[in-house]
Scaffold this motif. Structure first.
Motif, mmCIF file in Angstrom:
data_model
loop_
_atom_site.group_PDB
_atom_site.id
_atom_site.type_symbol
_atom_site.label_atom_id
_atom_site.label_comp_id
_atom_site.label_asym_id
_atom_site.label_seq_id
_atom_site.Cartn_x
_atom_site.Cartn_y
_atom_site.Cartn_z
ATOM 1 N N ALA A 15 -6.765 -3.673 -1.598
ATOM 2 C CA ALA A 15 -6.132 -2.907 -3.371
ATOM 3 C C ALA A 15 -5.734 -3.530 -3.935
ATOM 4 O O ALA A 15 -4.482 -3.176 -4.684
ATOM 5 N N GLU A 58 0.731 0.934 7.024
ATOM 6 C CA GLU A 58 0.220 -0.604 6.044
ATOM 7 C C GLU A 58 0.798 -1.663 7.177
ATOM 8 O O GLU A 58 -0.394 -1.941 7.338
ATOM 9 N N HIS A 86 -6.710 -5.033 4.090
ATOM 10 C CA HIS A 86 -6.336 -5.211 2.980
ATOM 11 C C HIS A 86 -7.044 -4.872 1.365
ATOM 12 O O HIS A 86 -7.241 -7.312 1.497
ATOM 13 N N ILE A 113 -10.094 -1.559 2.061
ATOM 14 C CA ILE A 113 -8.851 -0.291 1.527
ATOM 15 C C ILE A 113 -9.031 -1.375 0.579
ATOM 16 O O ILE A 113 -8.711 -2.425 -0.088
ATOM 17 N N LEU A 147 0.339 -1.393 0.303
ATOM 18 C CA LEU A 147 0.276 0.012 0.392
ATOM 19 C C LEU A 147 0.917 1.098 0.279
ATOM 20 O O LEU A 147 0.302 2.024 -0.710
#
Length: 457
Positions: A267, A154, A265, A176, A149
């Motif tokens: 993403a 993070e 996460h 995210i 990220l």
């Protein structure tokens, strides 16, 4: 391409769907084969992806359907709910047996099983722990992992793997990214009683037709999933000693924070090549970190090496387990018989397992027009169709794209009940050049979601 004194004829990196066919078929042909994995045997899909995810999705779907039917022929003491700890115990009945069973099956075939991280020392040699393996061929099927990220904090964010291992569900969750992972888990978590926010920087689900995606996003918001698009996460912080987190976000010129109990996460993922020692193995990587392969899925720089699945992703491929398995079968044939077969990426269906699911195959309308196809588009709302009404499913939509000159279906995008099954029929049509007219003339079992197809094409 003989290697004098080689330890193995073939070494496969990864024990998921992509490496299974090369390992098994080459061993059956009498090759000396070893497999290596730095994770429990079984691969992402069986242990950390599609299979356990679908267990959670199935429970979520039952809850959603049951609650929609309350007062319409179904009674009960209030709304159905998800017992998260019990659901996770049920999920583990699918995942826990996999590593031992997979390793035992490989050993029974006479394949040597190794554990540890593998990296190239030379074109024909890898290092696993303290052991060097010399081989005539390598198949790299090591998959992908969450991309970095590159934001402060993070390390406070858990991956989808972590989400699938939680014994209890926090009250508030921030995801995210607005892709597959985030949207699927957001729907599950919402149905399980959590307050959910999804933070996406770009257009959600870009491989699906935008009009159908917009319908899904609108429905998600209507049922209570907070989706914030065109928003960047700039940092994640601990909120004092409370155990909570602050997600710092920015939308345009506006900066704000979101307090939450968990940050996940979702993403995007990148090929697992960072520690492969690609340079030492003369294995060229693309700019995105994927292994560069030719039309036969062979490394463009080291002919000993083939790559399949998420770690390669050549043009036309998709990061899906069935695609990796298809590529693995192609590579097995090319290893045994020489480079003769190429993967066929026509008509590969893809599904986002939200409630209801979103499914796609082939081209979007935009992509079809960019290719110069004389498109014929049909679209409509299916929320009022019989197949939706009997389950009180309020949302549904279809969009199909055909070549008006040839009557061939070139793309289809579905949102609604049983979309994940109906899309397979449209994929079959694309892959086998079945015309829209032939699809309409087919006699379907009725009443089924499949029998809606003549009205879609």
């Amino acid at each position: 391409m003989s290697t004098a004194g080689a330890d193995f004829d073939l070494v496969v990196l990864g024990t998921g769907g992509g490496g299974s066919a090369p390992a098994s078929k080459c061993r059956a042909a009498g090759w000396r084969v070893a497999v290596v994995d730095d994770q429990p045997y079984g691969g992402t899909c069986a242990l950390r992806g599609c299979d356990p995810k679908k267990v959670l999705v199935a429970a979520s779907d039952v809850v959603s359907w049951s609650n929609r039917m309350l007062g319409h022929g179904v009674t009960g003491e209030g709304e159905a709910t998800i017992d998260w700890p019990a659901l996770m115990r049920f999920k583990r009945t699918f995942t826990d047996p996999v590593p031992a069973a997979r390793e035992q099956a490989l050993t029974k075939q006479g394949i040597e099983t190794l554990h540890g991280e593998a990296s190239f020392l030379a074109e024909d040699r890898i290092l696993v722990g303290a052991r060097q393996l010399l081989a005539r061929h390598f198949v790299i099927a090591a998959g992908s992992g969450p991309r970095r990220l590159n934001i402060p904090g993070e390390e406070l964010v858990i991956s989808s793997t972590g989400f699938l291992e939680m014994d209890s569900l926090p009250r508030r969750i921030a995801f995210i990214g607005a892709g597959y992972i985030s949207l699927e888990f957001a729907h599950v978590a919402h149905r399980a009683g959590a307050e959910v926010v999804v933070i996406g920087r770009g257009a959600p689900l870009p491989h699906f037709d935008s009009s159908v995606v917009e319908k899904l996003i609108a429905h998600s918001r209507e049922i209570g999933v907070d989706i914030r698009l065109d928003t960047s996460v700039t940092a994640v912080e601990r909120a004092g000693a409370s155990g909570k987190f602050l997600v710092r976000a920015k939308a345009g010129d506006r900066a704000y924070s979101i307090e939450t109990d968990l940050v996940v996460h979702g993403a995007g993922r990148v090929p697992n090549t960072a520690r492969l020692g690609a340079q030492a193995g003369n294995v060229r990587l693309e700019r995105n970190g994927a292994i560069a392969v030719n039309e036969f899925l062979q490394s463009t720089t080291n002919p000993r090496v083939y790559a399949v699945g998420d770690i390669a992703l050549p043009p036309g491929s998709l990061p899906l387990t069935p695609v990796a398995a298809h590529e693995g079968t192609i590579v097995a044939s090319n290893l045994l018989n020489g480079n003769r077969k190429r993967p066929d990426y026509r008509g590969i269906p893809s599904v986002v397992f939200t409630q209801p699911p979103l499914a796609s195959v082939g081209l979007t309308e935009k992509a079809a027009r960019e290719q110069g196809i004389n498109v014929r588009v049909k679209t409509g709302d299916t929320g009022g169709w019989y197949s939706s009404r009997i389950a009180r499913e309020p949302v549904g939509m279809f969009k199909t794209i055909a070549d008006a000159d040839s009557d061939r279906i070139v793309g289809a995008h579905l949102l609604g009940r049983h979309a994940e099954e109906v899309i397979n029929l449209l994929a079959l049509a694309i892959r086998n050049d079945i015309s829209a007219t032939e699809m309409r003339q087919m006699v379907y079992a009725y009443p089924t979601s499949g029998s809606d197809l003549p009205y879609m094409v």
